[in-house]
Design an enzyme around this catalytic site. Structure first.
Site, PDB file in Angstrom:
ATOM      1  N   THR A 125     -31.334  17.457 -28.100  1.00 45.27           N
ATOM      2  CA  THR A 125     -31.558  16.990 -26.423  1.00 45.27           C
ATOM      3  C   THR A 125     -30.296  16.059 -26.228  1.00 45.27           C
ATOM      4  O   THR A 125     -29.429  15.041 -26.548  1.00 45.27           O
ATOM      5  CB  THR A 125     -32.320  15.090 -27.105  1.00 45.27           C
ATOM      6  OG1 THR A 125     -33.437  16.793 -27.326  1.00 45.27           O
ATOM      7  CG2 THR A 125     -33.320  15.121 -25.275  1.00 45.27           C
ATOM      8  N   LYS A 201     -37.975  18.089 -22.237  1.00 45.97           N
ATOM      9  CA  LYS A 201     -37.499  17.520 -23.159  1.00 45.97           C
ATOM     10  C   LYS A 201     -37.651  16.184 -22.818  1.00 45.97           C
ATOM     11  O   LYS A 201     -38.270  15.201 -24.065  1.00 45.97           O
ATOM     12  CB  LYS A 201     -36.669  18.008 -24.761  1.00 45.97           C
ATOM     13  CG  LYS A 201     -36.198  17.014 -25.451  1.00 45.97           C
ATOM     14  CD  LYS A 201     -37.445  17.140 -25.911  1.00 45.97           C
ATOM     15  CE  LYS A 201     -37.015  16.028 -27.466  1.00 45.97           C
ATOM     16  NZ  LYS A 201     -35.901  16.366 -28.428  1.00 45.97           N
ATOM     17  N   LYS A 269     -31.498   7.197 -26.150  1.00 46.13           N
ATOM     18  CA  LYS A 269     -30.975   8.259 -25.552  1.00 46.13           C
ATOM     19  C   LYS A 269     -31.724   8.875 -25.221  1.00 46.13           C
ATOM     20  O   LYS A 269     -30.550   8.519 -23.773  1.00 46.13           O
ATOM     21  CB  LYS A 269     -29.826   8.620 -27.035  1.00 46.13           C
ATOM     22  CG  LYS A 269     -29.750  10.471 -26.319  1.00 46.13           C
ATOM     23  CD  LYS A 269     -29.249  11.142 -27.451  1.00 46.13           C
ATOM     24  CE  LYS A 269     -30.361  11.803 -28.213  1.00 46.13           C
ATOM     25  NZ  LYS A 269     -30.784  12.593 -28.333  1.00 46.13           N
TER      26      LYS A 269
HETATM   27  P1  NA7 Z   1     -30.062  13.225 -37.067  1.00 50.70           P
HETATM   28  O1  NA7 Z   1     -31.520  12.933 -38.410  1.00 50.70           O
HETATM   29  O2  NA7 Z   1     -29.450  11.551 -36.698  1.00 50.70           O
HETATM   30  O3  NA7 Z   1     -29.030  13.762 -37.751  1.00 50.70           O
HETATM   31  C1  NA7 Z   1     -27.691  13.684 -36.444  1.00 50.70           C
HETATM   32  C2  NA7 Z   1     -27.041  15.056 -37.613  1.00 50.70           C
HETATM   33  O4  NA7 Z   1     -25.782  15.274 -36.242  1.00 50.70           O
HETATM   34  C3  NA7 Z   1     -25.790  15.579 -38.028  1.00 50.70           C
HETATM   35  O5  NA7 Z   1     -26.337  16.663 -38.743  1.00 50.70           O
HETATM   36  C4  NA7 Z   1     -24.725  15.166 -38.505  1.00 50.70           C
HETATM   37  O6  NA7 Z   1     -24.002  15.396 -39.064  1.00 50.70           O
HETATM   38  C5  NA7 Z   1     -24.809  15.638 -36.907  1.00 50.70           C
HETATM   39  N1  NA7 Z   1     -23.906  14.834 -35.581  1.00 50.70           N
HETATM   40  C6  NA7 Z   1     -23.515  13.451 -35.146  1.00 50.70           C
HETATM   41  N2  NA7 Z   1     -22.581  13.475 -34.983  1.00 50.70           N
HETATM   42  C7  NA7 Z   1     -21.795  14.712 -34.983  1.00 50.70           C
HETATM   43  C8  NA7 Z   1     -20.410  14.682 -34.713  1.00 50.70           C
HETATM   44  N3  NA7 Z   1     -19.334  14.583 -33.682  1.00 50.70           N
HETATM   45  N4  NA7 Z   1     -19.978  16.390 -34.724  1.00 50.70           N
HETATM   46  C9  NA7 Z   1     -20.875  16.919 -35.473  1.00 50.70           C
HETATM   47  N5  NA7 Z   1     -21.664  16.534 -36.749  1.00 50.70           N
HETATM   48  C10 NA7 Z   1     -22.975  15.210 -36.134  1.00 50.70           C
HETATM   49  O7  NA7 Z   1     -30.709  13.263 -36.122  1.00 50.70           O
HETATM   50  P2  NA7 Z   1     -32.117  14.101 -35.967  1.00 50.70           P
HETATM   51  O8  NA7 Z   1     -31.703  15.335 -36.453  1.00 50.70           O
HETATM   52  O9  NA7 Z   1     -33.361  13.369 -35.931  1.00 50.70           O
HETATM   53  O10 NA7 Z   1     -31.888  14.757 -34.217  1.00 50.70           O
HETATM   54  C11 NA7 Z   1     -31.184  16.166 -34.069  1.00 50.70           C
HETATM   55  C12 NA7 Z   1     -31.801  16.232 -32.906  1.00 50.70           C
HETATM   56  O11 NA7 Z   1     -32.831  16.623 -32.250  1.00 50.70           O
HETATM   57  C13 NA7 Z   1     -31.317  14.779 -31.572  1.00 50.70           C
HETATM   58  O12 NA7 Z   1     -30.757  15.097 -30.153  1.00 50.70           O
HETATM   59  C14 NA7 Z   1     -32.500  14.734 -31.114  1.00 50.70           C
HETATM   60  O13 NA7 Z   1     -33.146  13.484 -30.117  1.00 50.70           O
HETATM   61  C15 NA7 Z   1     -33.955  15.394 -31.461  1.00 50.70           C
HETATM   62  P3  NA7 Z   1     -24.042  13.973 -40.363  1.00 50.70           P
HETATM   63  O14 NA7 Z   1     -24.458  14.425 -41.089  1.00 50.70           O
HETATM   64  O15 NA7 Z   1     -23.695  12.592 -39.800  1.00 50.70           O
HETATM   65  O16 NA7 Z   1     -22.596  14.411 -40.610  1.00 50.70           O
END
Ligand code: NA7
Length: 317
Positions: A125, A201, A269
Site C-alpha cells: 500500500t 485500499k 502511513k
Molecule cells: P511488515 O511485516 O512490516 O514487513 C515489511 C516488509 O518490507 C519486510 O519484508 C521488510 O524487509 C520489507 N522492507 C522494508 N523496507 C524495505 C526496503 N527499503 N527495501 C526492501 N525491503 C524493505 O509489513 P506487512 O507485511 O504487514 O505489510 C506489507 C504491506 O502490505 C504494507 O504496505 C502494508 O501497509 C500492507 P525486512 O524483513 O525488514 O528486511
C-alpha cells in the site's frame, strides 16, 4: 492442488497454518511465481501459494527470513532482479513507498529484470504517484503491470482469506487467478487504470484507522471514569458493533497484548496517504485527520511496530 508442505516442516508459520485448518483446492498455474517481501503479509501469502502447489521463488531484504520458506519448498532469489528474470509473474509486498522504490528502481531491482512480457504485481500500500511511476517504468520496458493491494491482516493472510483489490492489466489479473484463489476469499478487478485499487485500499484502511482510534478513546475514557474494561468489551460485543475489528482490538487493549497483526506504523502511513488523496480532490477528512494525530503520537511513544490497537496507549497517555 492442496499439496502438503515438505517433510522438513515444523516452522512457526507452518504451525500457525496447521492451526488455521483452512484447506482449499486450487489448481495452481504452471507459471513460475516470484515473491518479494516476507513481512507479516508476505509470509502468509507465500505459504498459501506453496501449500496450493505453486512454484515460488522468494526474496527478502533480510535474507534469513527466506529460510523457513525454502524448507517449505520455495526457491530463493538473490535479488529482486534475479527473481524477475527467473519468474513469469513477480509479486511484491513490502512496507512502504521507500521500500517499493528501492526494490523496483534499485541497482539490482525489478526494472533491471523486466524484459518483454514479464509480469509484475505490486501489492504494497503506497501512494498513487509512486504507483503511476512504477506502472510506467514497467510498461516502458515491455513489462506488464497490475497492482493488487489486499485487505486483511496477519490472520486472514495466514488463512488465505484476504480480499484482493486489483487494477491494471486485465489479462495479468486473469493469469493470477490461482494465486488469488490461494491467498484470498475474493478478488475484485477495478479497471485498467493503475491507481484505482490503491485508492480503494486507502479508503478502506482510512475507515479502519478511524474505527480503531475511536475504540481506543472509548476504552481510555472508560478507564478514567472507573469502568471495568472487561465489561466495556463485553457490552461492545453484544450490540451492533459486534464485528471482528471491535472484538479483537478491544481484547488486545484489555489484555495489553500488542503483538502486530497490522503494524501501527503502516496504519499511520495509510492515514497519511488517504489524507493526501483527500487533499488532492478537496474532500474534507475531519475524522481521519484527527485519528492520524493519535497514531502519530503512538509512534512517538514507541509503538510503531506494535499492533494498531496500541493506539490505545496514545489515547490513555
Ligand atoms: P511488515 O511485516 O512490516 O514487513 C515489511 C516488509 O518490507 C519486510 O519484508 C521488510 O524487509 C520489507 N522492507 C522494508 N523496507 C524495505 C526496503 N527499503 N527495501 C526492501 N525491503 C524493505 O509489513 P506487512 O507485511 O504487514 O505489510 C506489507 C504491506 O502490505 C504494507 O504496505 C502494508 O501497509 C500492507 P525486512 O524483513 O525488514 O528486511
Amino acid at each position: 492442488p492442496g499439496m502438503p508442505l515438505s517433510s522438513a516442516s515444523g516452522t512457526q508459520i507452518e504451525e500457525d497454518l496447521a492451526k488455521s485448518g483452512t484447506v482449499k483446492s486450487v489448481i495452481p498455474t504452471p507459471m513460475r511465481i516470484g515473491f518479494l517481501g516476507l513481512g507479516i503479509m508476505g509470509q502468509g501469502m507465500v505459504m498459501n501459494l506453496l501449500r496450493s502447489g505453486h512454484e515460488v521463488t522468494v526474496w527478502n531484504r533480510t535474507a534469513q527470513k527466506c529460510r523457513d520458506f525454502v524448507k517449505a519448498g520455495a526457491l530463493k532469489g538473490n535479488s529482486p532482479c534475479e527473481v524477475v528474470q527467473q519468474c513469469d509473474i513477480t509479486f511484491c509486498c513490502v512496507a512502504d513507498t521507500t521500500a517499493v522504490k528501492d526494490i523496483v528502481f534499485g541497482s539490482q531491482g525489478v526494472l533491471r529484470g523486466i524484459t518483454g512480457g514479464k509480469c509484475f504485481v505490486e501489492m504494497s500500500t503506497i501512494d498513487e504517484e509512486t504507483v503511476q511511476d512504477v506502472a510506467e517504468a514497467i510498461q516502458a520496458r515491455g513489462g506488464v503491470y497490475l497492482e493488487a493491494p489486499v485487505v486483511g491482516s496477519r490472520v486472514p493472510a495466514l488463512e488465505g482469506q484476504l480480499t484482493i483489490l486489483a487494477s491494471g492489466d486485465r489479462k495479468l489479473f486473469d493469469d493470477c487467478f490461482s494465486c488469488f484463489e490461494a491467498i484470498g476469499k475474493k478478488s475484485l478487478y477495478l479497471g485498467s487504470d493503475p491507481g484505482a485499487a490503491t485508492r480503494m485500499k486507502l479508503i478502506i484502511n482510512m475507515v479502519m484507522g478511524s474505527v480503531v482510534a475511536s475504540l481506543s478513546e472509548g476504552m481510555a475514557m472508560a478507564e478514567k471514569v472507573g469502568l471495568d474494561l472487561e465489561d466495556v468489551a463485553e457490552v461492545l460485543g453484544l450490540g451492533s458493533l459486534r464485528c471482528p475489528t471491535i472484538i479483537h482490538k478491544s481484547q488486545a487493549i484489555l489484555n495489553g497484548k500488542y503483538d502486530p497483526h497490522f503494524p501501527l506504523q503502516h496504519q499511520q502511513k495509510d492515514l497519511r496517504l488517504a489524507l493526501q488523496l483527500g487533499d488532492k480532490v478537496e474532500q474534507p477528512l475531519y475524522i481521519a485527520a484527527a485519528a492520524n494525530e493519535l497514531y502519530k503520537k503512538a509512534r512517538r511513544l514507541g509503538y510503531g511496530e506494535s499492533d494498531i490497537s496500541a493506539v490505545f496507549r496514545a489515547a490513555s497517555n
